[in-house]
Design a protein around this motif. Structure first.
Motif, PDB file in Angstrom:
ATOM      1  N   PRO A  75      23.329  67.829  56.697  1.00 46.95           N
ATOM      2  CA  PRO A  75      24.354  66.921  57.237  1.00 46.95           C
ATOM      3  C   PRO A  75      25.641  67.697  57.500  1.00 46.95           C
ATOM      4  O   PRO A  75      26.032  68.558  56.715  1.00 46.95           O
ATOM      5  N   ALA A  76      26.304  67.381  58.594  1.00 48.04           N
ATOM      6  CA  ALA A  76      27.439  68.198  59.031  1.00 48.04           C
ATOM      7  C   ALA A  76      28.699  68.016  58.194  1.00 48.04           C
ATOM      8  O   ALA A  76      29.529  68.929  58.115  1.00 48.04           O
ATOM      9  N   THR A  77      28.870  66.849  57.583  1.00 48.46           N
ATOM     10  CA  THR A  77      30.070  66.591  56.785  1.00 48.46           C
ATOM     11  C   THR A  77      29.704  65.753  55.566  1.00 48.46           C
ATOM     12  O   THR A  77      28.655  65.097  55.553  1.00 48.46           O
ATOM     13  N   PRO A  78      30.565  65.722  54.548  1.00 52.78           N
ATOM     14  CA  PRO A  78      30.318  64.845  53.407  1.00 52.78           C
ATOM     15  C   PRO A  78      30.192  63.379  53.806  1.00 52.78           C
ATOM     16  O   PRO A  78      29.388  62.645  53.229  1.00 52.78           O
ATOM     17  N   GLU A  79      30.980  62.954  54.786  1.00 50.11           N
ATOM     18  CA  GLU A  79      30.896  61.560  55.223  1.00 50.11           C
ATOM     19  C   GLU A  79      29.528  61.259  55.832  1.00 50.11           C
ATOM     20  O   GLU A  79      28.936  60.205  55.557  1.00 50.11           O
ATOM     21  N   VAL A  80      29.042  62.178  56.660  1.00 50.19           N
ATOM     22  CA  VAL A  80      27.711  62.002  57.241  1.00 50.19           C
ATOM     23  C   VAL A  80      26.665  61.932  56.133  1.00 50.19           C
ATOM     24  O   VAL A  80      25.761  61.085  56.158  1.00 50.19           O
ATOM     25  N   TYR A  81      26.786  62.810  55.153  1.00 51.01           N
ATOM     26  CA  TYR A  81      25.846  62.852  54.026  1.00 51.01           C
ATOM     27  C   TYR A  81      25.852  61.519  53.268  1.00 51.01           C
ATOM     28  O   TYR A  81      24.800  60.928  52.995  1.00 51.01           O
ATOM     29  N   ARG A  82      27.053  61.035  52.937  1.00 50.86           N
ATOM     30  CA  ARG A  82      27.168  59.777  52.191  1.00 50.86           C
ATOM     31  C   ARG A  82      26.588  58.602  52.971  1.00 50.86           C
ATOM     32  O   ARG A  82      25.869  57.765  52.419  1.00 50.86           O
ATOM     33  N   PHE A  83      26.920  58.540  54.236  1.00 50.45           N
ATOM     34  CA  PHE A  83      26.436  57.435  55.060  1.00 50.45           C
ATOM     35  C   PHE A  83      24.913  57.494  55.181  1.00 50.45           C
ATOM     36  O   PHE A  83      24.228  56.469  55.124  1.00 50.45           O
ATOM     37  N   ALA A  84      24.370  58.713  55.331  1.00 48.35           N
ATOM     38  CA  ALA A  84      22.915  58.866  55.404  1.00 48.35           C
ATOM     39  C   ALA A  84      22.253  58.433  54.100  1.00 48.35           C
ATOM     40  O   ALA A  84      21.163  57.838  54.109  1.00 48.35           O
ATOM     41  N   MET A  85      22.911  58.710  52.972  1.00 42.66           N
ATOM     42  CA  MET A  85      22.379  58.240  51.684  1.00 42.66           C
ATOM     43  C   MET A  85      22.405  56.723  51.607  1.00 42.66           C
ATOM     44  O   MET A  85      21.430  56.089  51.203  1.00 42.66           O
ATOM     45  N   ASP A  86      23.534  56.144  51.998  1.00 42.79           N
ATOM     46  CA  ASP A  86      23.681  54.689  51.934  1.00 42.79           C
ATOM     47  C   ASP A  86      22.639  53.977  52.795  1.00 42.79           C
ATOM     48  O   ASP A  86      22.195  52.874  52.448  1.00 42.79           O
ATOM     49  N   GLN A  87      22.269  54.592  53.900  1.00 45.07           N
ATOM     50  CA  GLN A  87      21.324  53.971  54.832  1.00 45.07           C
ATOM     51  C   GLN A  87      19.866  54.320  54.527  1.00 45.07           C
ATOM     52  O   GLN A  87      18.963  53.931  55.265  1.00 45.07           O
ATOM     53  N   GLY A  88      19.646  55.076  53.451  1.00 43.61           N
ATOM     54  CA  GLY A  88      18.286  55.410  53.062  1.00 43.61           C
ATOM     55  C   GLY A  88      17.659  56.555  53.839  1.00 43.61           C
ATOM     56  O   GLY A  88      16.460  56.837  53.700  1.00 43.61           O
ATOM     57  N   ILE A  89      18.458  57.236  54.638  1.00 42.69           N
ATOM     58  CA  ILE A  89      17.925  58.302  55.485  1.00 42.69           C
ATOM     59  C   ILE A  89      17.600  59.551  54.672  1.00 42.69           C
ATOM     60  O   ILE A  89      16.575  60.214  54.913  1.00 42.69           O
ATOM     61  N   ILE A  90      18.438  59.869  53.705  1.00 46.67           N
ATOM     62  CA  ILE A  90      18.162  61.032  52.855  1.00 46.67           C
ATOM     63  C   ILE A  90      16.850  60.841  52.103  1.00 46.67           C
ATOM     64  O   ILE A  90      16.050  61.776  51.955  1.00 46.67           O
ATOM     65  N   GLU A  91      16.598  59.624  51.657  1.00 44.13           N
ATOM     66  CA  GLU A  91      15.344  59.358  50.958  1.00 44.13           C
ATOM     67  C   GLU A  91      14.139  59.575  51.878  1.00 44.13           C
ATOM     68  O   GLU A  91      13.102  60.105  51.450  1.00 44.13           O
TER      69      GLU A  91
END
Length: 424
Positions: free
Chosen positions: A334-350
């Motif tokens: 993920p390009a930024t911490p915000e992108v990372y957090r949002f991806a986690m919140d949306q279940g994308i990292i999982e």
């Protein structure tokens, strides 16, 4: 004869009514950017008692070898940390707050329409997607600009790229810019401005950032997109400027502006595109060109080109319910911490983790052969990065294939380069 958008911005920053292609001018800068590779060189050129021209108009981002991979990179970062502290630099981004610079600065609201932004990194041209002039410079010019707030430039002529129609499913801005680079070659726009026109809203804002990011790969000095409603909303939401500021500062070319050439891109005819080794211009169109079966060892999805939230969403569409092929390593950045957090919140990292991907903290890392994915001799990698030069990501006989997140993810699942349409 009228002015291009780029010429209008440069004229304003040079304190003139107009400028002409080929002229050498000195301009005021609105933002100076450097990273952990280029900033230490610039800092060492300054005297101990020198003060920067404006501590609020400098951005220092530790993203290339950070989190530090070895002692040498740690020393580089320390030079920048100490300088930022001494100079009281407002926009200093270290581990935890740091993102990949060209994704981070727009996200933080540091890019404004009509700005002149210079950065000691060649992909600084990214910010032209938001209606400004931005270009890469060397560390010496960075040092001078940090001291006096000025930069000298040669006024570029321009190529007009007119967009029409809309993209097919699973085709993205990455395919657009690879197609354009394939048409122009790696030097077809040398020291020119790529100015986009026509149906620009057919590309999302994040796709425009991807397109502008790779303008330098065909030699362009900068890229420029006029603002549409989506770009204006982004700038207001990010706190970059107010609606009134946009009304007063949005830049558009004159109707009679002069261009060296005009290219019309029919977006509806663009196919998923891959740049083969060892140039971004060495393109193949999947489903059109016969590429055979190219087995791969690694996939990297991230970078300042394609590490934004929409890019991760595209990759997740492919990975949902699937696994990375046996024998393939897939690294998601993920390009930024915000992108990372949002991806986690949306279940994308999982989704990525369940598919067998490795997910990294934001870093440029493998894109420049820094770390987090170095290639061994003979290995092949599909990457959403912006360069595939010899040895760019590791061994000199390794190979990099540039592609969109859709193609990269599909290739990770299949174990060979393929179109997303093959598995969806």
């Amino acid at each position: 004869m009228g002015l291009t958008a780029t010429q209008k911005i440069l004229a304003k920053k040079a304190g003139r009514k107009e400028v002409k292609p080929g002229e050498l001018i000195t301009c005021d800068v609105d933002l100076v950017m450097g990273n952990d590779i280029t900033s230490p060189v610039a800092i060492k050129l300054l005297n101990e008692n020198d003060r920067v021209f404006d501590k609020d108009k400098i951005a220092l981002v530790l993203d290339h070898f950070s989190p530090c991979k070895d002692i040498k990179s740690a020393e580089q970062c320390k030079i920048v940390r100490d300088f930022a502290k001494k100079q009281e630099i407002k926009h200093f981004y270290d581990v935890g707050r740091m993102g990949i610079e060209h994704a981070l600065l727009p996200e933080r609201g540091l890019v404004h329409p009509g700005d002149l932004i210079i950065g000691a990194d060649s992909h600084t041209c990214t910010y032209g997607a938001l209606g400004c002039f931005s270009t890469g410079i060397g560390s010496t010019d960075m040092a001078a600009a940090m001291l006096n707030g000025k930069v000298w430039l040669k006024v570029p002529s321009a190529i007009k790229v007119t967009l029409k129609n809309s993209l097919p499913e699973y085709v993205t801005g990455k395919d657009v810019i690879l197609t354009l680079i394939g048409m122009l070659g790696v030097d077809g726009a040398t020291y020119k401005s790529l100015e986009f026109a026509g149906e620009i809203s057919a590309l999302s804002l994040e796709e425009r950032l991807t397109v502008a990011n790779m303008a330098v790969e065909c030699g362009a000095k900068n890229a420029f997109f006029p603002l549409d409603d989506e770009a204006k909303m982004y700038l207001v939401v990010r706190g970059a400027c107010t609606k009134q500021y946009l009304e007063e500062n949005a830049i558009f070319p004159d109707e009679d502006a002069e261009y060296d050439q005009e290219i019309v891109l029919d977006l509806s005819k663009i196919r998923p595109t891959v740049a083969f080794p060892h140039l971004p211009s060495n393109i193949r169109k999947l489903g059109v060109d016969d590429i055979g079966k190219i087995n791969i060892d690694q996939v990297v999805i991230g970078s300042c080109t394609n590490g934004r939230f929409s890019d991760l969403c595209e990759a997740a569409t492919i990975f949902q319910g699937k696994k990375v092929a046996k024998g393939v390593r897939c690294i998601i950045i993920p390009a930024t911490p915000e992108v990372y957090r949002f991806a986690m919140d949306q279940g994308i990292i999982e989704i990525f983790m369940r598919a067998g991907c490795a997910v990294s903290t934001p870093t440029c890392g493998p894109c420049l052969g820094g770390y987090m994915g170095i290639l061994a001799s003979g290995e092949k990698c599909v990457a959403t990065t912006n360069r595939n030069f010899v040895g760019r990501m590791g061994a000199k006989d390794s190979e990099i294939y540039l592609a969109s997140p859709y193609v990269a993810a599909a290739s990770a699942v299949m174990g060979y380069i393929c179109s997303p349409e093959e598995i969806l």
